[in-house]
Motif scaffolding. Structure first.
Motif, mmCIF file in Angstrom:
data_model
loop_
_atom_site.group_PDB
_atom_site.id
_atom_site.type_symbol
_atom_site.label_atom_id
_atom_site.label_comp_id
_atom_site.label_asym_id
_atom_site.label_seq_id
_atom_site.Cartn_x
_atom_site.Cartn_y
_atom_site.Cartn_z
ATOM 1 N N PHE A 211 51.455 24.822 -28.748
ATOM 2 C CA PHE A 211 50.900 23.661 -28.037
ATOM 3 C C PHE A 211 50.838 22.400 -28.899
ATOM 4 O O PHE A 211 50.614 21.308 -28.391
ATOM 5 C CB PHE A 211 49.492 23.982 -27.526
ATOM 6 C CG PHE A 211 48.573 24.520 -28.586
ATOM 7 C CD1 PHE A 211 47.918 23.667 -29.472
ATOM 8 C CD2 PHE A 211 48.363 25.891 -28.701
ATOM 9 C CE1 PHE A 211 47.083 24.170 -30.449
ATOM 10 C CE2 PHE A 211 47.520 26.393 -29.690
ATOM 11 C CZ PHE A 211 46.882 25.530 -30.565
ATOM 12 N N THR A 212 51.058 22.524 -30.209
ATOM 13 C CA THR A 212 50.911 21.372 -31.113
ATOM 14 C C THR A 212 51.852 20.215 -30.779
ATOM 15 O O THR A 212 51.425 19.054 -30.778
ATOM 16 C CB THR A 212 51.109 21.817 -32.568
ATOM 17 O OG1 THR A 212 50.086 22.759 -32.903
ATOM 18 C CG2 THR A 212 50.996 20.612 -33.521
ATOM 19 N N PRO A 213 53.151 20.459 -30.497
ATOM 20 C CA PRO A 213 54.027 19.329 -30.159
ATOM 21 C C PRO A 213 53.515 18.506 -28.974
ATOM 22 O O PRO A 213 53.601 17.275 -28.990
ATOM 23 C CB PRO A 213 55.365 20.007 -29.835
ATOM 24 C CG PRO A 213 55.336 21.271 -30.623
ATOM 25 C CD PRO A 213 53.906 21.721 -30.567
ATOM 26 N N TYR A 214 52.957 19.179 -27.960
ATOM 27 C CA TYR A 214 52.427 18.454 -26.796
ATOM 28 C C TYR A 214 51.221 17.610 -27.186
ATOM 29 O O TYR A 214 51.106 16.436 -26.771
ATOM 30 C CB TYR A 214 52.022 19.445 -25.699
ATOM 31 C CG TYR A 214 53.171 20.254 -25.159
ATOM 32 C CD1 TYR A 214 53.994 19.740 -24.156
ATOM 33 C CD2 TYR A 214 53.439 21.528 -25.646
ATOM 34 C CE1 TYR A 214 55.059 20.488 -23.655
ATOM 35 C CE2 TYR A 214 54.494 22.276 -25.157
ATOM 36 C CZ TYR A 214 55.297 21.745 -24.168
ATOM 37 O OH TYR A 214 56.350 22.483 -23.672
ATOM 38 N N ILE A 215 50.328 18.187 -27.972
ATOM 39 C CA ILE A 215 49.125 17.459 -28.395
ATOM 40 C C ILE A 215 49.492 16.254 -29.242
ATOM 41 O O ILE A 215 48.973 15.149 -29.039
ATOM 42 C CB ILE A 215 48.178 18.399 -29.178
ATOM 43 C CG1 ILE A 215 47.637 19.479 -28.246
ATOM 44 C CG2 ILE A 215 47.041 17.605 -29.819
ATOM 45 C CD1 ILE A 215 46.813 20.537 -28.954
ATOM 46 N N LYS A 216 50.409 16.446 -30.178
ATOM 47 C CA LYS A 216 50.828 15.347 -31.041
ATOM 48 C C LYS A 216 51.535 14.257 -30.237
ATOM 49 O O LYS A 216 51.386 13.062 -30.522
ATOM 50 C CB LYS A 216 51.747 15.871 -32.145
ATOM 51 C CG LYS A 216 51.070 16.808 -33.141
ATOM 52 C CD LYS A 216 50.005 16.097 -33.953
ATOM 53 C CE LYS A 216 49.409 17.022 -35.016
ATOM 54 N NZ LYS A 216 48.383 16.329 -35.836
ATOM 55 N N GLY A 217 52.323 14.668 -29.241
ATOM 56 C CA GLY A 217 53.016 13.696 -28.409
ATOM 57 C C GLY A 217 52.055 12.843 -27.606
ATOM 58 O O GLY A 217 52.172 11.614 -27.562
ATOM 59 N N VAL A 218 51.082 13.495 -26.950
ATOM 60 C CA VAL A 218 50.088 12.758 -26.160
ATOM 61 C C VAL A 218 49.275 11.828 -27.054
ATOM 62 O O VAL A 218 48.999 10.674 -26.692
ATOM 63 C CB VAL A 218 49.168 13.741 -25.409
ATOM 64 C CG1 VAL A 218 47.996 12.989 -24.776
ATOM 65 C CG2 VAL A 218 49.950 14.492 -24.343
ATOM 66 N N LYS A 219 48.889 12.318 -28.221
ATOM 67 C CA LYS A 219 48.125 11.495 -29.160
ATOM 68 C C LYS A 219 48.917 10.256 -29.568
ATOM 69 O O LYS A 219 48.376 9.146 -29.630
ATOM 70 C CB LYS A 219 47.767 12.311 -30.404
ATOM 71 C CG LYS A 219 46.943 11.537 -31.425
ATOM 72 C CD LYS A 219 46.626 12.400 -32.634
ATOM 73 C CE LYS A 219 45.842 11.608 -33.667
ATOM 74 N NZ LYS A 219 45.550 12.433 -34.893
ATOM 75 N N ALA A 220 50.219 10.433 -29.833
ATOM 76 C CA ALA A 220 51.066 9.305 -30.231
ATOM 77 C C ALA A 220 51.189 8.292 -29.099
ATOM 78 O O ALA A 220 51.157 7.076 -29.325
ATOM 79 C CB ALA A 220 52.441 9.808 -30.656
ATOM 80 N N PHE A 221 51.332 8.786 -27.859
ATOM 81 C CA PHE A 221 51.432 7.896 -26.700
ATOM 82 C C PHE A 221 50.163 7.071 -26.539
ATOM 83 O O PHE A 221 50.215 5.837 -26.384
ATOM 84 C CB PHE A 221 51.692 8.703 -25.426
ATOM 85 C CG PHE A 221 51.725 7.848 -24.190
ATOM 86 C CD1 PHE A 221 52.907 7.268 -23.765
ATOM 87 C CD2 PHE A 221 50.566 7.614 -23.455
ATOM 88 C CE1 PHE A 221 52.945 6.461 -22.627
ATOM 89 C CE2 PHE A 221 50.583 6.812 -22.323
ATOM 90 C CZ PHE A 221 51.777 6.234 -21.910
ATOM 91 N N LEU A 222 49.014 7.728 -26.555
ATOM 92 C CA LEU A 222 47.748 7.032 -26.344
ATOM 93 C C LEU A 222 47.452 6.054 -27.464
ATOM 94 O O LEU A 222 46.930 4.956 -27.233
ATOM 95 C CB LEU A 222 46.613 8.047 -26.210
ATOM 96 C CG LEU A 222 46.658 8.930 -24.957
ATOM 97 C CD1 LEU A 222 45.555 9.976 -25.000
ATOM 98 C CD2 LEU A 222 46.556 8.084 -23.697
ATOM 99 N N GLU A 223 47.773 6.438 -28.686
ATOM 100 C CA GLU A 223 47.542 5.539 -29.815
ATOM 101 C C GLU A 223 48.362 4.264 -29.663
ATOM 102 O O GLU A 223 47.872 3.155 -29.899
ATOM 103 C CB GLU A 223 47.901 6.233 -31.125
ATOM 104 C CG GLU A 223 47.637 5.371 -32.348
ATOM 105 C CD GLU A 223 47.960 6.074 -33.652
ATOM 106 O OE1 GLU A 223 47.774 5.452 -34.710
ATOM 107 O OE2 GLU A 223 48.409 7.244 -33.627
ATOM 108 N N CYS A 224 49.630 4.414 -29.260
ATOM 109 C CA CYS A 224 50.498 3.247 -29.086
ATOM 110 C C CYS A 224 50.082 2.425 -27.868
ATOM 111 O O CYS A 224 49.899 1.213 -27.954
ATOM 112 C CB CYS A 224 51.951 3.706 -28.948
ATOM 113 S SG CYS A 224 53.143 2.350 -28.816
#
Length: 254
Positions: free
Chosen positions: A201-214
């Protein structure tokens, strides 16, 4: 008059390199190009502008930039990328420095990034302060593969120059995606070196985090369609980096 060596690292930049080189006129006393075996006209164009071209396998951004610095003849080095152009205001600042001499060891400048021809003022893309002019006797590049930077003693304080580096990141969304693919591949190597495993599940979490941060934290929402496109690529790049690392680590453990 003070002298400036300019360094550029290149790979298949025939469509951009000429604008970069033109903006360096009256500023560069020599231009060192380290090319990663381009298959287009990049080297030919650089030679036509009198650059000193060396070809070398690409080992990572920090190491390549530092290698280019090691080839320079003068103490002060200006590092610029093939897809960057000095703004008129920044050109004036640098010409003034050459005429009056350097009063500091390290100089920084803002960078204005463009996405498909549009300037981006949010997304964490501006002012995007960069240290690009430095005395190589006191400062140099670290050797990181990605997110490389100029390092120097704490006693030195960078001085901000007036004007921007104009960074034309891409002409099309597909071109930007290809660049981000390379960054994801480099990032995955860093992740693999630091971790023994990556949960599913880590790739999904990191992806969502990157989207929201940007999109939220860095204000991409204020950049309209460009901000949304950049935020989506932030998700995809982060997801891809961790997914590549996860798959590679799993294969290694089998």
């Amino acid at each position: 008059m003070a002298h400036i060596s300019v360094t550029i690292i290149t790979y298949n930049e025939e469509h951009r390199i000429e604008a970069c080189l033109k903006s360096l006129q009256d500023i560069a006393d020599e231009i060192i190009v380290v090319d990663s075996f381009s298959t287009d006209r990049t080297v030919e164009i650089c030679n036509a502008y009198g650059c000193k071209v060396t070809q070398r396998r690409f080992p990572g951004y920090g190491a390549q930039r530092q290698y280019a610095t090691s080839l320079t003849s003068y103490s002060y080095v200006l590092s610029i990328d093939a897809d960057e152009v000095l703004s008129p205001a920044l050109r004036s600042s640098l010409i003034k420095l050459k005429e009056e001499g350097f009063a500091h060891r390290v100089y920084e400048m803002s960078r204005l990034n463009f996405y498909c021809g549009q300037p981006v003022k949010h997304c964490g893309w501006y002012p995007d302060i960069q240290i690009r002019l430095f005395d190589k006797r006191y400062a140099n590049w670290n050797l990181r593969d990605l997110s490389e930077r100029v390092i120097f003693p704490d006693s030195l304080k960078p001085v901000l120059l007036d004007g921007d580096i104009l960074h034309y990141r891409c002409s099309t969304p597909d071109e930007y995606r290809k660049v981000q693919n390379r960054h994801a591949a480099l990032s995955s190597g860093i992740i693999k070196a630091r971790r023994s495993s990556v949960p599913f599940f880590t790739p999904y979490i990191k992806g969502v985090k990157a989207f929201l941060e940007c999109y939220i934290s860095k204000g991409a929402i204020l950049d309209g369609p460009e901000g949304r496109a950049i935020s989506r690529e932030s998700y995809r790049t982060a997801y891809m980096a961790y997914d590549l690392a996860r798959r590679s680590l799993r294969k290694k453990q089998q």
